[in-house]
Design an enzyme around this catalytic site. Structure first.
Site, short mmCIF file in Angstrom:
data_model
loop_
_atom_site.label_atom_id
_atom_site.label_comp_id
_atom_site.label_asym_id
_atom_site.label_seq_id
_atom_site.Cartn_x
_atom_site.Cartn_y
_atom_site.Cartn_z
N GLY A 67 2.07 6.40 -18.15
CA GLY A 67 1.99 5.53 -17.53
C GLY A 67 0.70 4.70 -18.37
N ASP A 101 -7.05 9.38 -11.00
CA ASP A 101 -6.96 9.22 -9.52
C ASP A 101 -8.15 10.79 -8.32
OD1 ASP A 101 -5.34 8.93 -6.50
OD2 ASP A 101 -3.97 9.81 -6.76
P1 IMP Z 1 -4.42 12.69 -11.32
O1 IMP Z 1 -4.72 13.58 -12.04
O2 IMP Z 1 -4.82 12.93 -9.62
O3 IMP Z 1 -6.29 11.64 -11.95
O4 IMP Z 1 -3.38 11.49 -11.42
C1 IMP Z 1 -3.89 10.92 -12.46
C2 IMP Z 1 -1.73 10.33 -12.81
O5 IMP Z 1 -1.50 10.18 -11.27
C3 IMP Z 1 -1.89 9.13 -13.04
O6 IMP Z 1 -2.24 9.25 -14.11
C4 IMP Z 1 -0.78 8.54 -13.06
O7 IMP Z 1 0.44 8.39 -13.35
C5 IMP Z 1 -0.88 8.81 -11.25
N1 IMP Z 1 -1.42 8.08 -10.93
C6 IMP Z 1 -2.26 7.51 -9.34
N2 IMP Z 1 -2.50 7.13 -8.59
C7 IMP Z 1 -1.27 5.88 -8.66
C8 IMP Z 1 -1.02 5.04 -8.64
O8 IMP Z 1 -1.23 4.38 -7.70
N3 IMP Z 1 0.10 4.84 -8.90
C9 IMP Z 1 0.78 5.16 -9.11
N4 IMP Z 1 0.12 6.61 -10.22
C10 IMP Z 1 -0.57 6.93 -10.10
MG MG Z 2 -0.10 9.33 -15.42
#
Ligand code: IMP
Ligand code: MG
Length: 181
Positions: A45, A104
């Site tokens: 990403g 996120d």
């Molecule tokens: P976390 O571990 O829940 O903070 O997720 C982080 C990862 O989830 C990011 O690096 C993204 O790859 C993916 N992600 C979270 N939200 C989105 C979104 O709105 N669009 C696309 N990918 C997302």
């Molecule tokens: Mg990611």
């Protein structure tokens, strides 16, 4: 799939993204002046964000990449993230800055930062382009942040939907019209 036929709600334009990244690059350059900076980019990403960010820095910088993937949903809430590609075991002497596209739940970034702390660096901080604080399940505040955004699924500028759209140069919200056909 014909991406030209899709109706997208643009959340951040190319210009907005560029302007903010220029500011971040300048701020990071000031803060890390005279220090050995290692930027760790979380694939996939953050590949575009990292490429733009480091080119706005005017200090020497090393760049490494890590690949992570989340475990299944149940385990995700307990904070387990799998590291598929790691960086060197010894980061002594380096100030580490982890770059990611979006925070996120915060699980990925928190896990990666704690993992890197064990490699004996001088410091570990993070820089994320987008933050969805409403979704947070762990205690994590980005050290450097592009934009705080609402709790919507966003795509483009490295962020994917069904592994597509990473190449779109702006950030948009996936609406009901956006189906992979
Ligand atoms: P976390 O571990 O829940 O903070 O997720 C982080 C990862 O989830 C990011 O690096 C993204 O790859 C993916 N992600 C979270 N939200 C989105 C979104 O709105 N669009 C696309 N990918 C997302
Ligand atoms: Mg990611």
């Amino acid at each position: 799939m014909d991406i030209t036929k899709k109706v997208w709600e643009v959340l951040l334009t190319e210009e907005e993204i560029n302007n903010r990244i220029t500011q971040l690059g300048q701020q990071i350059s000031e803060d890390y002046k005279g220090k050995s900076l290692l930027v760790v980019s979380l694939l996939k990403g953050s590949f575009i964000f990292t490429a733009d960010l480091v080119r706005r820095m005017d200090i020497p910088v090393k760049i490494e990449f890590m690949t992570t993937s989340s475990y299944g949903h149940a385990e995700e809430s307990s904070g387990h993230v799998k590291i598929l590609t790691d960086v060197s075991d010894d980061l002594s002497g380096y100030h580490v800055l982890v770059a990611d596209d979006i925070t996120d739940s915060g699980l990925t970034m928190k896990f990666v930062m704690e993992h890197l702390m064990k490699k004996n660096p001088e410091s570990v901080k993070c820089c994320v382009l987008l933050d969805k604080p409403d979704r947070r399940v762990v205690d994590l505040v980005p050290d450097y942040l592009g934009y705080t955004i609402p709790d919507k699924f966003v795509v483009g500028y490295g962020l994917n939907y069904g592994d597509y759209f990473r190449n779109i140069p702006y950030v948009f919200v996936v609406t009901d019209q956006d189906r992979l056909e």
